[in-house]
Design a protein around this motif. Structure first.
Motif, PDB file in Angstrom:
ATOM      1  N   UNK A  91     102.767 -95.273 -19.293  1.00  0.00           N
ATOM      2  CA  UNK A  91     101.558 -96.388 -19.571  1.00  0.00           C
ATOM      3  C   UNK A  91     102.010 -96.066 -20.752  1.00  0.00           C
ATOM      4  N   UNK A  95     102.854 -98.239 -24.196  1.00  0.00           N
ATOM      5  CA  UNK A  95     102.043 -98.821 -25.628  1.00  0.00           C
ATOM      6  C   UNK A  95     102.176 -98.593 -26.803  1.00  0.00           C
ATOM      7  N   UNK A  98     104.579-101.084 -27.904  1.00  0.00           N
ATOM      8  CA  UNK A  98     103.361-102.328 -28.480  1.00  0.00           C
ATOM      9  C   UNK A  98     102.526-101.440 -30.253  1.00  0.00           C
ATOM     10  N   UNK A  99     102.177-100.434 -29.597  1.00  0.00           N
ATOM     11  CA  UNK A  99     101.123-100.629 -31.568  1.00  0.00           C
ATOM     12  C   UNK A  99     102.655-100.936 -32.839  1.00  0.00           C
ATOM     13  N   UNK A 210      94.005 -94.479 -23.693  1.00  0.00           N
ATOM     14  CA  UNK A 210      94.616 -94.449 -24.637  1.00  0.00           C
ATOM     15  C   UNK A 210      94.825 -92.816 -25.751  1.00  0.00           C
ATOM     16  N   UNK A 316     101.929-109.112 -25.698  1.00  0.00           N
ATOM     17  CA  UNK A 316     100.962-107.296 -25.637  1.00  0.00           C
ATOM     18  C   UNK A 316     100.693-108.245 -24.643  1.00  0.00           C
ATOM     19  N   UNK A 320     101.755-104.768 -21.543  1.00  0.00           N
ATOM     20  CA  UNK A 320     100.610-104.088 -21.210  1.00  0.00           C
ATOM     21  C   UNK A 320      99.960-104.700 -19.179  1.00  0.00           C
ATOM     22  N   UNK A 324     100.741-102.063 -16.216  1.00  0.00           N
ATOM     23  CA  UNK A 324      99.658-101.937 -15.620  1.00  0.00           C
ATOM     24  C   UNK A 324     100.004-101.339 -14.002  1.00  0.00           C
TER      25      UNK A 324
ATOM     26  N   UNK B   1      94.836 -95.588 -30.776  1.00  0.00           N
ATOM     27  CA  UNK B   1      94.960 -97.217 -30.407  1.00  0.00           C
ATOM     28  C   UNK B   1      94.279 -97.233 -29.078  1.00  0.00           C
ATOM     29  N   UNK B   2      93.727 -97.817 -29.192  1.00  0.00           N
ATOM     30  CA  UNK B   2      93.242 -98.266 -27.098  1.00  0.00           C
ATOM     31  C   UNK B   2      93.810 -99.477 -27.233  1.00  0.00           C
ATOM     32  N   UNK B   6      94.614-102.693 -29.986  1.00  0.00           N
ATOM     33  CA  UNK B   6      96.067-103.334 -30.053  1.00  0.00           C
ATOM     34  C   UNK B   6      95.887-105.248 -30.105  1.00  0.00           C
ATOM     35  N   UNK B   7      95.415-105.277 -28.942  1.00  0.00           N
ATOM     36  CA  UNK B   7      94.906-107.023 -28.186  1.00  0.00           C
ATOM     37  C   UNK B   7      94.693-107.504 -29.632  1.00  0.00           C
TER      38      UNK B   7
END
Lengths: 395, 125
Positions: A91, A95, A98-99, A210, A316, A320, A324, B1-2, B6-7
């Motif tokens: 995951x 992520x 995505x960042x 995270x 995003x 995500x 999941x 960064x959680x 991010x959202x």
């Protein structure tokens, strides 16, 4: 807005299914354009296509990291992503991309005024030096192997994969729309899957918490590489990502995945800048947009930028959310069985899309891909498959 | 960064994008073309054109059909009932000059401009 959401869902479809690319949907849309455009405004259809392209660049890391089934723009994420998956951080791997995607889209937008001002100059400079730059990247990759024996092996891998690239991409062996699928799946996907079968890995429990990652460098370099990929002909996301990979040599998987995520999203944005400034579409999506909006004005370009930005949030959320679900599913799955099933699925898909010639290409590519860890050299030398044809084209 | 951060960042980028789309939407001007320049390659685009009214026909259901022409050629124009009832179609007459804006559609293999707003047709002479 509804068509942007629909485009986002279509981007999920193209991103998740190995072998299906935005370009496949674009081809269908273009062939049906008289029918489509009799019901929808050209800007609605354009919005759909751009949203699909953006969401695709986020979602396509999921099959690459979880199944080892990459597309051209996610190909280098297979190995670091797989390593993180086997460490219970699948995951987190997605992520990080995505960042990179979100961060680089913000950086890319901030750099747009500079791109508008300098593009013409940069374009001519890059064109003059392109083959030499790519040759230098290959030379650097080979030299970084350190030992003479490994350098010789890595040069052989570049030569073999390069020859395969010339035959497949320039030789007309396969339908150009699908030529990359068996080639890249063989080099990076099937070879990884077959080797992982031998190792019989168990997927450990996956964590979704995270961890702090210094993402700044990855975001900036990803945005820069995406900018080059978007603007310069024949430099795709994969070639740019390869340069990025060398910049991150020895710095771990996390920041490299951030940079990779950034490359793809920024490339999508800058392909539209190239379309506006020089009328040269650099991606399937921008070709479709060029056909729809015949004379791209400054306001049309701003419309494209607006859609790219608007599509980031749905991208995003979807990426995500799907990851999941994938994490929950993959813990319960017998991974060797999943690897076997994925291998069969990919071979069948290659057969259906490209016939026996595609199977032959995939088998050759898989053999080259498997040879790299056996010879003790990096899999990224297989990117010769795209680099060598590009160098030869410009010389 | 959680995930939340991010959202949040993605939401900011998307909101800025929607704002940009809102600002730009008022500036996306229709393409101005001579009647003979309009082709099926413009299908789906909003275009404006000007010329002389020829072959004018008022349909019994309230639709209005005519051709806008100049020396180089012409283009078919359709104003359907729902738009025609609020548009100034009374000024239309053969030989009068008009400015028309509408979306290009394909009709029986040929391009046609379909007027979508009542204010998108104006008689200029």
């Amino acid at each position: 807005m509804a068509l942007i959401i629909l485009g986002a869902l279509a981007g999920c479809f193209t991103g998740l299914l190995p072998g299906i690319h935005v370009n496949n949907v674009v081809i269908v849309l273009l062939s049906l354009s008289p029918l489509v455009l009799s019901h929808f405004d050209v800007y609605q259809v354009t919005g759909f296509i751009i949203a699909m392209a953006v969401v695709h660049t986020f979602v396509d890391f999921i099959p690459s990291i979880f199944l080892g089934a990459p597309q051209e723009d996610s190909v280098l994420s297979v190995l670091p992503g797989h390593r993180m998956l086997l460490a219970g951080r699948g995951y987190d791997a997605v992520r990080l991309t995505v960042v990179g995607g979100v961060g680089a889209s913000a950086v890319g937008i901030a750099l747009l005024p500079m791109g508008l001002a300098l593009f013409s100059y940069l374009y001519s400079v890059f064109l003059d030096f392109l083959p030499w730059l790519l040759a230098l990247v290959i030379l650097y990759m080979v030299l970084m192997e350190g030992e003479p024996k490994k350098m010789a092996f890595s040069l052989a891998i570049v030569a073999y994969s390069g020859a395969l690239g010339v035959v497949v991409l320039d030789g007309g062996v396969l339908d150009p729309a699908y030529a990359l699928f068996p080639t890249l799946t063989g080099l990076f996907g099937l070879s990884t899957l077959l080797l992982s079968l031998r190792a019989r890995p168990r997927i450990p429990p996956q964590h979704t918490d995270a961890r702090p990652v210094p993402a700044r460098k990855g975001v900036v370099i990803g945005a820069g590489a995406g900018l080059v990929a978007g603007l310069v002909p024949s430099i795709g996301t994969s070639q740019s990502a390869l340069v990025v990979q060398n910049l991150f040599r020895g710095e771990g998987d996390e920041e490299f995945l951030v940079a990779l995520g950034g490359v793809n999203t920024t490339e999508t944005l800058y392909a539209f800048l190239a379309l506006y400034l020089i009328g040269n579409p650099r991606s399937g999506a921008s070709i479709a947009v060029e056909r729809m909006i015949t004379d791209v004005s400054f306001w049309d370009f701003l419309f494209m930028v607006g859609v790219v930005m608007a599509a980031v949030f749905p991208a995003v959320v979807l990426t995500l959310g799907i990851t999941r679900l994938a994490v929950r599913g993959i813990e319960k799955i017998d991974y060797p069985l999943l690897s076997k099933a994925t291998t069969v699925f990919l071979v069948v898909l290659i057969g259906l899309l490209t016939g026996w010639k595609g199977i032959l290409v995939a088998a050759t590519a898989t053999a080259i891909g498997i040879a790299t860890p056996i010879l003790g050299v990096k899999r990224s030398h297989c990117m010769g498959v795209l680099m060598v044809p590009t160098i030869l084209y410009f010389l | 960064m959680d995930d939340r951060q991010i959202l949040g960042m993605a939401f900011t980028v998307s909101t800025a994008g929607l704002l940009l789309l809102f600002l730009v939407s008022g500036q996306l001007q229709p393409l101005f073309l001579e009647p003979s320049e309009i082709s099926l390659s413009h299908a789906g685009r909003k275009v404006s054109t000007a010329g002389e009214v020829v072959s004018l026909r008022f349909h019994e259901d309230g639709h209005v059909f005519f051709e806008v022409a100049d020396a180089s050629g012409g283009i078919k124009v359709a104003i359907f009932q729902d738009v025609a009832r609020d548009a100034d179609t009374g000024c239309l007459a053969e030989g009068r000059r008009v400015e028309v804006t509408g979306r290009v559609k394909e009709y029986r293999g040929a391009p046609e401009v379909v007027v979508q707003e009542p204010g998108d047709i104006q008689c200029t002479s």
